[in-house]
Design a protein around this motif. Structure first.
Motif, PDB file in Angstrom:
ATOM      1  N   GLU A 154     -29.474  -1.548 -11.835  1.00  0.00           N
ATOM      2  CA  GLU A 154     -29.198  -1.057 -13.184  1.00  0.00           C
ATOM      3  C   GLU A 154     -27.905  -0.264 -13.283  1.00  0.00           C
ATOM      4  OE1 GLU A 154     -32.685   1.069 -14.505  1.00  0.00           O
ATOM      5  OE2 GLU A 154     -33.900  -0.737 -14.241  1.00  0.00           O
ATOM      6  N   HIS A 155     -27.552   0.461 -12.217  1.00  0.00           N
ATOM      7  CA  HIS A 155     -26.430   1.395 -12.327  1.00  0.00           C
ATOM      8  C   HIS A 155     -25.244   1.040 -11.443  1.00  0.00           C
ATOM      9  CE1 HIS A 155     -28.974   4.050 -14.720  1.00  0.00           C
ATOM     10  NE2 HIS A 155     -29.931   3.804 -13.839  1.00  0.00           N
ATOM     11  N   GLY A 156     -25.420   0.032 -10.568  1.00  0.00           N
ATOM     12  CA  GLY A 156     -24.361  -0.280  -9.618  1.00  0.00           C
ATOM     13  C   GLY A 156     -23.067  -0.714 -10.280  1.00  0.00           C
ATOM     14  N   PRO A 157     -21.895  -0.450  -9.677  1.00  0.00           N
ATOM     15  CA  PRO A 157     -21.730   0.313  -8.439  1.00  0.00           C
ATOM     16  C   PRO A 157     -22.103   1.781  -8.655  1.00  0.00           C
ATOM     17  CG  PRO A 157     -19.701  -0.842  -9.068  1.00  0.00           C
ATOM     18  CD  PRO A 157     -20.624  -0.920 -10.227  1.00  0.00           C
ATOM     19  N   VAL A 158     -22.880   2.317  -7.724  1.00  0.00           N
ATOM     20  CA  VAL A 158     -23.431   3.657  -7.922  1.00  0.00           C
ATOM     21  C   VAL A 158     -23.396   4.429  -6.591  1.00  0.00           C
ATOM     22  CG1 VAL A 158     -25.790   2.767  -7.558  1.00  0.00           C
ATOM     23  CG2 VAL A 158     -25.483   4.885  -8.823  1.00  0.00           C
ATOM     24  N   PRO A 193     -13.549   9.516   0.135  1.00  0.00           N
ATOM     25  CA  PRO A 193     -14.235   9.417  -1.165  1.00  0.00           C
ATOM     26  C   PRO A 193     -15.616   8.776  -0.970  1.00  0.00           C
ATOM     27  CG  PRO A 193     -12.567   7.698  -0.958  1.00  0.00           C
ATOM     28  CD  PRO A 193     -12.450   8.547   0.268  1.00  0.00           C
ATOM     29  N   HIS A 194     -16.563   9.099  -1.866  1.00  0.00           N
ATOM     30  CA  HIS A 194     -17.885   8.477  -1.783  1.00  0.00           C
ATOM     31  C   HIS A 194     -17.751   6.999  -2.105  1.00  0.00           C
ATOM     32  CE1 HIS A 194     -20.131  12.074  -1.088  1.00  0.00           C
ATOM     33  NE2 HIS A 194     -19.486  12.674  -2.063  1.00  0.00           N
ATOM     34  N   VAL A 195     -18.261   6.166  -1.224  1.00  0.00           N
ATOM     35  CA  VAL A 195     -18.183   4.726  -1.471  1.00  0.00           C
ATOM     36  C   VAL A 195     -19.438   4.301  -2.231  1.00  0.00           C
ATOM     37  CG1 VAL A 195     -17.963   2.452  -0.418  1.00  0.00           C
ATOM     38  CG2 VAL A 195     -16.880   4.431   0.657  1.00  0.00           C
ATOM     39  N   PRO A 196     -19.264   3.806  -3.456  1.00  0.00           N
ATOM     40  CA  PRO A 196     -20.454   3.414  -4.225  1.00  0.00           C
ATOM     41  C   PRO A 196     -21.081   2.120  -3.687  1.00  0.00           C
ATOM     42  CG  PRO A 196     -18.469   2.921  -5.461  1.00  0.00           C
ATOM     43  CD  PRO A 196     -18.016   3.585  -4.192  1.00  0.00           C
ATOM     44  N   LEU A 197     -22.344   1.955  -4.006  1.00  0.00           N
ATOM     45  CA  LEU A 197     -23.077   0.760  -3.570  1.00  0.00           C
ATOM     46  C   LEU A 197     -23.311  -0.170  -4.748  1.00  0.00           C
ATOM     47  CD1 LEU A 197     -25.825   2.473  -1.418  1.00  0.00           C
ATOM     48  CD2 LEU A 197     -23.867   1.168  -0.556  1.00  0.00           C
ATOM     49  N   ASP A 198     -23.382  -1.441  -4.436  1.00  0.00           N
ATOM     50  CA  ASP A 198     -23.716  -2.419  -5.477  1.00  0.00           C
ATOM     51  C   ASP A 198     -24.621  -3.481  -4.875  1.00  0.00           C
ATOM     52  OD1 ASP A 198     -23.801  -3.481  -7.967  1.00  0.00           O
ATOM     53  OD2 ASP A 198     -21.673  -3.979  -8.096  1.00  0.00           O
ATOM     54  N   VAL A 254     -27.575  -5.225  -0.366  1.00  0.00           N
ATOM     55  CA  VAL A 254     -26.700  -4.238  -0.987  1.00  0.00           C
ATOM     56  C   VAL A 254     -25.409  -4.194  -0.170  1.00  0.00           C
ATOM     57  CG1 VAL A 254     -26.455  -1.715  -1.081  1.00  0.00           C
ATOM     58  CG2 VAL A 254     -28.469  -2.785  -2.081  1.00  0.00           C
ATOM     59  N   ARG A 255     -24.286  -3.971  -0.869  1.00  0.00           N
ATOM     60  CA  ARG A 255     -23.027  -3.849  -0.124  1.00  0.00           C
ATOM     61  C   ARG A 255     -22.223  -2.694  -0.709  1.00  0.00           C
ATOM     62  NH1 ARG A 255     -19.582  -5.738  -3.836  1.00  0.00           N
ATOM     63  NH2 ARG A 255     -20.398  -7.359  -5.202  1.00  0.00           N
ATOM     64  N   GLU A 256     -21.259  -2.240   0.065  1.00  0.00           N
ATOM     65  CA  GLU A 256     -20.399  -1.172  -0.434  1.00  0.00           C
ATOM     66  C   GLU A 256     -19.385  -1.775  -1.384  1.00  0.00           C
ATOM     67  OE1 GLU A 256     -18.964   1.033   2.974  1.00  0.00           O
ATOM     68  OE2 GLU A 256     -20.732   2.324   2.811  1.00  0.00           O
ATOM     69  N   ARG A 264     -30.926   0.208   5.244  1.00  0.00           N
ATOM     70  CA  ARG A 264     -31.761  -0.970   5.512  1.00  0.00           C
ATOM     71  C   ARG A 264     -31.391  -2.131   4.583  1.00  0.00           C
ATOM     72  NH1 ARG A 264     -37.636  -0.337   5.064  1.00  0.00           N
ATOM     73  NH2 ARG A 264     -37.445   1.775   4.257  1.00  0.00           N
ATOM     74  N   PHE A 265     -31.161  -1.801   3.294  1.00  0.00           N
ATOM     75  CA  PHE A 265     -30.776  -2.858   2.341  1.00  0.00           C
ATOM     76  C   PHE A 265     -29.439  -3.487   2.739  1.00  0.00           C
ATOM     77  CE2 PHE A 265     -33.241  -0.413  -1.109  1.00  0.00           C
ATOM     78  CZ  PHE A 265     -34.405  -1.076  -0.767  1.00  0.00           C
TER      79      PHE A 265
END
Ligand SMILES: [Zn+2]
Length: 303
Positions: free
Chosen positions: A35-39, A83-88, A68-70, A61-62
């Motif tokens: 719902e929120h990715g990239p998050v 920087p924080h790397v968001p996930l998607d 899930v990937r960065e 684990r995902f």
């Protein structure tokens, strides 16, 4: 509705007594990425109420599973450090099959993890016996899977009208198709070699809306379906209700005051008999409005 299965099937299954709870939590984390990715992981923690350590654990684990990937990190701000790397969601590696058995045809589709339809085919029912319908649906899915060789299939979501027992994977009764106690999960599992999730079409639609549609993000939904079958499904506080033996939402045989249509159940004036597309088309033909059996023509004439 084939979309329903995507995230449920994708959730990893831990062993042991807390399997259901952990599976539910895994689903919640994946949904927040959907719902929120990239998050950012910190945002997932805030959205789900889980501890940052727990979120990091689930996300690791995902990532290993390829779900899930960065994503691309945001432009570097003035602050120091990484920087924080968001996930998607990683929608490139897996696909899910979807099947919907309607009265005149079966729809078979292939979808990615975002619920996007990659392939779709409609198979006309020359016969409606399960031993004719189910193997053909499995063949169509196999042909689609052969076209996307680099994506791994996670499972099949199957939906049909009538009374569908999700827990047993059985169509208990579908009057219009003449199906009774059809072990769909077993039959399709044998044909496809994949895990098969079976549910009623109205509940599958509500699940699809919750995951990918307007009802996204939780809350309560009431869905009323009127086609050749008439039924309903509802979710409150983001939970779809099934009821004993998956009978929640069975409204086909509620009596309509003043109804005159004979119903297959032996009574007269049941909701499904009164409202179904067949009745609508037959009445339209009798009134000289249309000459076919396509409800869209009745709608066009009404417009
Ligand atoms: Zn009835």
């Amino acid at each position: 509705m084939p979309r329903t299965a995507a995230i449920l099937i994708a959730s990893p299954v831990p062993r042991g007594a807390d399997r259901d709870r952990r599976r539910a939590t895994a689903g919640v984390v994946l949904r927040s990425v959907l719902e929120h990715g990239p998050v950012a992981r910190s945002t997932i923690a805030r959205l789900t109420g889980l501890s940052p350590a727990s979120v990091t654990d689930y996300c690791a684990r995902f990532t290993r599973l390829g779900l899930v990937r960065e994503a691309e990190p945001p432009r570097r701000s003035k602050g120091v450090g990484r920087p924080h790397v968001p996930l998607d969601l990683d929608d490139s590696r897996f696909v899910v099959g979807g099947m919907h058995v309607a009265v005149p045809h079966t729809t078979v589709a292939l979808l990615d993890l975002r619920g996007r339809v990659l392939r779709q085919r409609e198979l006309k029912h020359e016969r409606t016996a399960p031993r004719w319908v189910l193997p053909r649906a499995a063949e169509a899915l196999a042909a689609m899977l052969a076209e996307v060789r680099d994506a791994r299939p996670l499972g099949v979501g199957f939906a049909a009208g009538g009374w569908v027992d999700r827990d047993c994977g059985v169509i208990v009764e579908h009057e219009l198709l003449g199906w009774r106690d059809v072990p769909v999960r077993e039959v399709l599992g044998a044909h496809t070699g994949l895990p098969v999730h079976v549910d009623g079409h109205a509940r599958a639609l509500v699940n699809g809306e919750r995951l990918f549609g307007r009802a996204r993000g939780g809350g309560s939904v009431l869905h009323l379906f009127v086609g050749n079958v008439v039924d309903a499904a509802f979710a409150t506080h983001d939970e779809v209700h099934h009821g004993p033996r998956s009978q929640a939402g069975s409204i086909a045989h509620l009596p309509v005051p003043g109804g005159s249509e004979p119903c297959a159940c032996g009574r007269t004036g049941c909701l499904q008999a009164e409202l179904s597309e067949r009745t609508l088309c037959r009445r339209a033909r009798a009134a000289g409005i249309t000459d076919g059996a396509d409800p869209r023509h009745v709608l066009a004439a009404a417009n």
